[in-house]
Design a protein around this motif. Sequence first.
Motif, PDB file in Angstrom:
ATOM      1  N   ILE A 191      21.793  36.694  -6.334  1.00 26.10           N
ATOM      2  CA  ILE A 191      21.333  35.940  -7.214  1.00 26.10           C
ATOM      3  C   ILE A 191      22.047  36.441  -8.514  1.00 26.10           C
ATOM      4  CG2 ILE A 191      19.198  35.034  -8.545  1.00 26.10           C
ATOM      5  CD1 ILE A 191      19.134  34.420  -5.664  1.00 26.10           C
ATOM      6  N   ASP A 192      22.421  35.435  -9.421  1.00 23.67           N
ATOM      7  CA  ASP A 192      23.050  36.140 -10.658  1.00 23.67           C
ATOM      8  C   ASP A 192      22.429  36.152 -11.848  1.00 23.67           C
ATOM      9  OD1 ASP A 192      22.274  33.379 -11.952  1.00 23.67           O
ATOM     10  OD2 ASP A 192      24.417  32.578 -11.705  1.00 23.67           O
ATOM     11  N   GLY A 193      22.887  36.452 -12.830  1.00 28.09           N
ATOM     12  CA  GLY A 193      21.974  36.873 -14.106  1.00 28.09           C
ATOM     13  C   GLY A 193      21.042  35.884 -14.660  1.00 28.09           C
ATOM     14  N   HIS A 194      21.504  34.807 -14.449  1.00 25.08           N
ATOM     15  CA  HIS A 194      20.651  33.422 -14.785  1.00 25.08           C
ATOM     16  C   HIS A 194      19.533  33.088 -13.713  1.00 25.08           C
ATOM     17  CE1 HIS A 194      23.599  33.199 -18.046  1.00 25.08           C
ATOM     18  NE2 HIS A 194      24.433  33.182 -17.249  1.00 25.08           N
ATOM     19  N   GLY A 195      19.597  33.788 -12.732  1.00 23.46           N
ATOM     20  CA  GLY A 195      18.289  33.555 -11.838  1.00 23.46           C
ATOM     21  C   GLY A 195      18.827  32.374 -10.940  1.00 23.46           C
ATOM     22  N   LYS A 196      20.191  32.033 -10.612  1.00 24.22           N
ATOM     23  CA  LYS A 196      20.590  31.044  -9.881  1.00 24.22           C
ATOM     24  C   LYS A 196      21.479  31.700  -8.690  1.00 24.22           C
ATOM     25  CE  LYS A 196      21.135  27.366 -13.422  1.00 24.22           C
ATOM     26  NZ  LYS A 196      22.199  26.152 -13.962  1.00 24.22           N
ATOM     27  N   ILE A 197      21.593  31.020  -7.553  1.00 20.03           N
ATOM     28  CA  ILE A 197      22.040  31.353  -6.285  1.00 20.03           C
ATOM     29  C   ILE A 197      23.787  31.467  -6.421  1.00 20.03           C
ATOM     30  CG2 ILE A 197      22.436  31.044  -3.831  1.00 20.03           C
ATOM     31  CD1 ILE A 197      19.561  29.750  -3.859  1.00 20.03           C
ATOM     32  N   ALA A 198      24.354  32.506  -6.562  1.00 28.13           N
ATOM     33  CA  ALA A 198      25.727  32.540  -6.865  1.00 28.13           C
ATOM     34  C   ALA A 198      26.645  32.394  -5.368  1.00 28.13           C
ATOM     35  CB  ALA A 198      26.066  33.838  -7.702  1.00 28.13           C
ATOM     36  N   GLU A 199      26.030  33.196  -4.291  1.00 20.25           N
ATOM     37  CA  GLU A 199      26.861  33.388  -3.399  1.00 20.25           C
ATOM     38  C   GLU A 199      25.832  33.490  -2.113  1.00 20.25           C
ATOM     39  OE1 GLU A 199      30.807  36.129  -2.279  1.00 20.25           O
ATOM     40  OE2 GLU A 199      29.522  36.478  -3.918  1.00 20.25           O
ATOM     41  N   GLY A 200      26.226  32.979  -0.973  1.00 16.93           N
ATOM     42  CA  GLY A 200      25.587  32.865   0.389  1.00 16.93           C
ATOM     43  C   GLY A 200      26.377  33.268   1.489  1.00 16.93           C
ATOM     44  N   TRP A 201      25.784  34.143   2.502  1.00 16.83           N
ATOM     45  CA  TRP A 201      26.361  34.372   3.604  1.00 16.83           C
ATOM     46  C   TRP A 201      25.319  33.747   4.838  1.00 16.83           C
ATOM     47  CZ3 TRP A 201      26.255  37.459  -0.578  1.00 16.83           C
ATOM     48  CH2 TRP A 201      27.416  37.768  -0.900  1.00 16.83           C
ATOM     49  N   TRP A 202      25.942  33.257   5.749  1.00 16.02           N
ATOM     50  CA  TRP A 202      25.012  32.532   6.676  1.00 16.02           C
ATOM     51  C   TRP A 202      25.390  33.058   8.201  1.00 16.02           C
ATOM     52  CZ3 TRP A 202      21.426  28.517   5.657  1.00 16.02           C
ATOM     53  CH2 TRP A 202      21.620  28.061   4.310  1.00 16.02           C
ATOM     54  N   GLN A 203      24.494  33.318   8.719  1.00 21.42           N
ATOM     55  CA  GLN A 203      24.537  33.667  10.352  1.00 21.42           C
ATOM     56  C   GLN A 203      23.497  32.641  11.282  1.00 21.42           C
ATOM     57  OE1 GLN A 203      26.859  35.494  11.873  1.00 21.42           O
ATOM     58  NE2 GLN A 203      27.987  36.344  10.074  1.00 21.42           N
ATOM     59  N   ASN A 204      24.066  31.934  11.923  1.00 19.90           N
ATOM     60  CA  ASN A 204      23.113  30.862  12.765  1.00 19.90           C
ATOM     61  C   ASN A 204      23.506  30.675  14.203  1.00 19.90           C
ATOM     62  OD1 ASN A 204      24.818  28.386  12.454  1.00 19.90           O
ATOM     63  ND2 ASN A 204      24.386  28.820  10.274  1.00 19.90           N
ATOM     64  N   ASP A 205      22.588  30.226  14.986  1.00 14.51           N
ATOM     65  CA  ASP A 205      23.018  29.947  16.314  1.00 14.51           C
ATOM     66  C   ASP A 205      23.322  28.324  16.402  1.00 14.51           C
ATOM     67  OD1 ASP A 205      23.024  29.991  19.147  1.00 14.51           O
ATOM     68  OD2 ASP A 205      20.991  29.841  19.424  1.00 14.51           O
ATOM     69  N   ARG A 206      24.464  28.135  15.805  1.00 19.74           N
ATOM     70  CA  ARG A 206      25.190  26.658  15.911  1.00 19.74           C
ATOM     71  C   ARG A 206      25.558  26.329  17.301  1.00 19.74           C
ATOM     72  NH1 ARG A 206      29.381  23.948  11.832  1.00 19.74           N
ATOM     73  NH2 ARG A 206      28.161  24.958  10.198  1.00 19.74           N
ATOM     74  N   LEU A 207      25.907  27.244  18.118  1.00 20.44           N
ATOM     75  CA  LEU A 207      26.313  27.214  19.489  1.00 20.44           C
ATOM     76  C   LEU A 207      25.114  26.734  20.311  1.00 20.44           C
ATOM     77  CD1 LEU A 207      28.580  27.296  21.550  1.00 20.44           C
ATOM     78  CD2 LEU A 207      27.909  29.511  22.206  1.00 20.44           C
ATOM     79  N   GLY A 208      23.990  27.124  20.101  1.00 22.65           N
ATOM     80  CA  GLY A 208      22.633  26.911  20.699  1.00 22.65           C
ATOM     81  C   GLY A 208      22.236  25.521  20.225  1.00 22.65           C
ATOM     82  N   LEU A 209      22.611  25.228  19.040  1.00 22.50           N
ATOM     83  CA  LEU A 209      22.185  23.849  18.546  1.00 22.50           C
ATOM     84  C   LEU A 209      22.852  22.778  19.197  1.00 22.50           C
ATOM     85  CD1 LEU A 209      20.871  21.830  16.194  1.00 22.50           C
ATOM     86  CD2 LEU A 209      22.905  22.486  14.846  1.00 22.50           C
ATOM     87  N   MET A 210      24.296  23.002  19.339  1.00 20.04           N
ATOM     88  CA  MET A 210      25.190  21.947  20.259  1.00 20.04           C
ATOM     89  C   MET A 210      24.835  21.967  21.665  1.00 20.04           C
ATOM     90  SD  MET A 210      26.846  21.018  17.567  1.00 20.04           S
ATOM     91  CE  MET A 210      28.314  20.028  18.293  1.00 20.04           C
ATOM     92  N   ALA A 211      24.337  23.150  22.265  1.00 19.38           N
ATOM     93  CA  ALA A 211      23.955  22.920  23.400  1.00 19.38           C
ATOM     94  C   ALA A 211      22.643  21.747  23.536  1.00 19.38           C
ATOM     95  CB  ALA A 211      23.516  24.310  24.230  1.00 19.38           C
ATOM     96  N   GLN A 212      21.804  21.935  22.498  1.00 17.05           N
ATOM     97  CA  GLN A 212      20.622  21.027  22.659  1.00 17.05           C
ATOM     98  C   GLN A 212      20.889  19.684  22.581  1.00 17.05           C
ATOM     99  OE1 GLN A 212      17.348  22.600  20.346  1.00 17.05           O
ATOM    100  NE2 GLN A 212      18.779  24.402  19.688  1.00 17.05           N
ATOM    101  N   LEU A 213      22.183  19.637  21.844  1.00 16.19           N
ATOM    102  CA  LEU A 213      22.484  18.240  21.736  1.00 16.19           C
ATOM    103  C   LEU A 213      23.614  17.394  22.838  1.00 16.19           C
ATOM    104  CD1 LEU A 213      23.895  18.326  17.910  1.00 16.19           C
ATOM    105  CD2 LEU A 213      21.685  17.581  18.875  1.00 16.19           C
ATOM    106  N   GLY A 214      23.672  18.496  23.871  1.00 18.62           N
ATOM    107  CA  GLY A 214      24.442  18.060  25.005  1.00 18.62           C
ATOM    108  C   GLY A 214      25.938  17.939  24.863  1.00 18.62           C
ATOM    109  N   ALA A 215      26.394  18.680  23.958  1.00 12.57           N
ATOM    110  CA  ALA A 215      27.577  18.994  23.360  1.00 12.57           C
ATOM    111  C   ALA A 215      28.555  19.884  24.351  1.00 12.57           C
ATOM    112  CB  ALA A 215      28.097  19.219  22.064  1.00 12.57           C
ATOM    113  N   LEU A 216      27.831  20.672  25.078  1.00 16.86           N
ATOM    114  CA  LEU A 216      28.581  21.664  25.844  1.00 16.86           C
ATOM    115  C   LEU A 216      28.442  21.235  27.265  1.00 16.86           C
ATOM    116  CD1 LEU A 216      27.128  25.018  24.184  1.00 16.86           C
ATOM    117  CD2 LEU A 216      29.178  23.556  23.541  1.00 16.86           C
ATOM    118  N   ASP A 217      27.903  20.151  27.640  1.00 12.02           N
ATOM    119  CA  ASP A 217      27.683  19.701  29.035  1.00 12.02           C
ATOM    120  C   ASP A 217      29.077  19.398  29.632  1.00 12.02           C
ATOM    121  OD1 ASP A 217      25.097  19.823  28.437  1.00 12.02           O
ATOM    122  OD2 ASP A 217      24.574  17.447  28.403  1.00 12.02           O
ATOM    123  N   THR A 218      29.758  19.012  28.981  1.00  5.79           N
ATOM    124  CA  THR A 218      31.094  18.406  29.603  1.00  5.79           C
ATOM    125  C   THR A 218      32.090  19.831  29.731  1.00  5.79           C
ATOM    126  OG1 THR A 218      32.124  18.200  27.575  1.00  5.79           O
ATOM    127  CG2 THR A 218      31.110  16.091  28.614  1.00  5.79           C
TER     128      THR A 218
END
Length: 235
Positions: free
Chosen positions: A205-232
């Motif tokens: 959060i910057d000095g004006h109270g706004k979000i200036a930078e973000g770091w993400w970690q998520n289970d996108r591989l698990g999401l794609m598996a739920q969508l069937g993208a890994l079946d093939t």
Amino acid sequence: MTFVQLIDCRTSRFDEMDRLMDTWVEQTRGKRTATHAVVGKDRSDASHFVEIVEFPSYEEAMRNSNLPETDKVFRELVALCDEMPTFMDLDVVRDEKLSAATARRFFETVAMRGELPPLDGLLAEDYHDHDPSNEQDTIGMDAMRREVGMWRSGFDFAFDIEDQISQDDRVCTRWTMRGTHNGEFMGLPATGRQVTMTGTTVFRIDGHGKIAEGWWQNDRLGLMAQLGALDTLET
């Protein structure tokens, strides 16, 4: 109920007082009940200091005061003051962590149904987003709107905020996204499937109270598996 104690003092020997507090912190390790301490110096009077010490409750503060190390440090602290310090005992009746609220509002805003609301009240214009799932960082508010738009076009979703930890200018949020795959996402046509994805995001959060930078970690591989993208790939 959270309890804070304000200690108001004047001293021309702050460096000695600072070292004294370091000694107290070391000597009470594993025994003290104080959870947070902040010392402020009066900008208009360099000899005027205010210390704010936070405890889980008044009872815990009293336990802390009864430690022999605390009593010894108190007497030495008084000797370093130019005059007798004053104390104020306060029960906390409102405790709003504004940076955490800003992060929570981001997750609520991007999941709103309908047209994506403006993000200029949340994000800095030069916002910088780090997501290892993307080949390149997303930089700038417009680019972030496109990134968010990709997810919104593929899913109706909402976030459950599981945990938040705020420290200095950083807010860490552990979340679960729940949604329905009702549009194209990364080349996959809509499946109508119910999906969940877990992740953690750290915002600066910057000095004006706004979000200036973000770091993400998520289970996108698990999401794609739920969508069937890994079946093939498995066959």
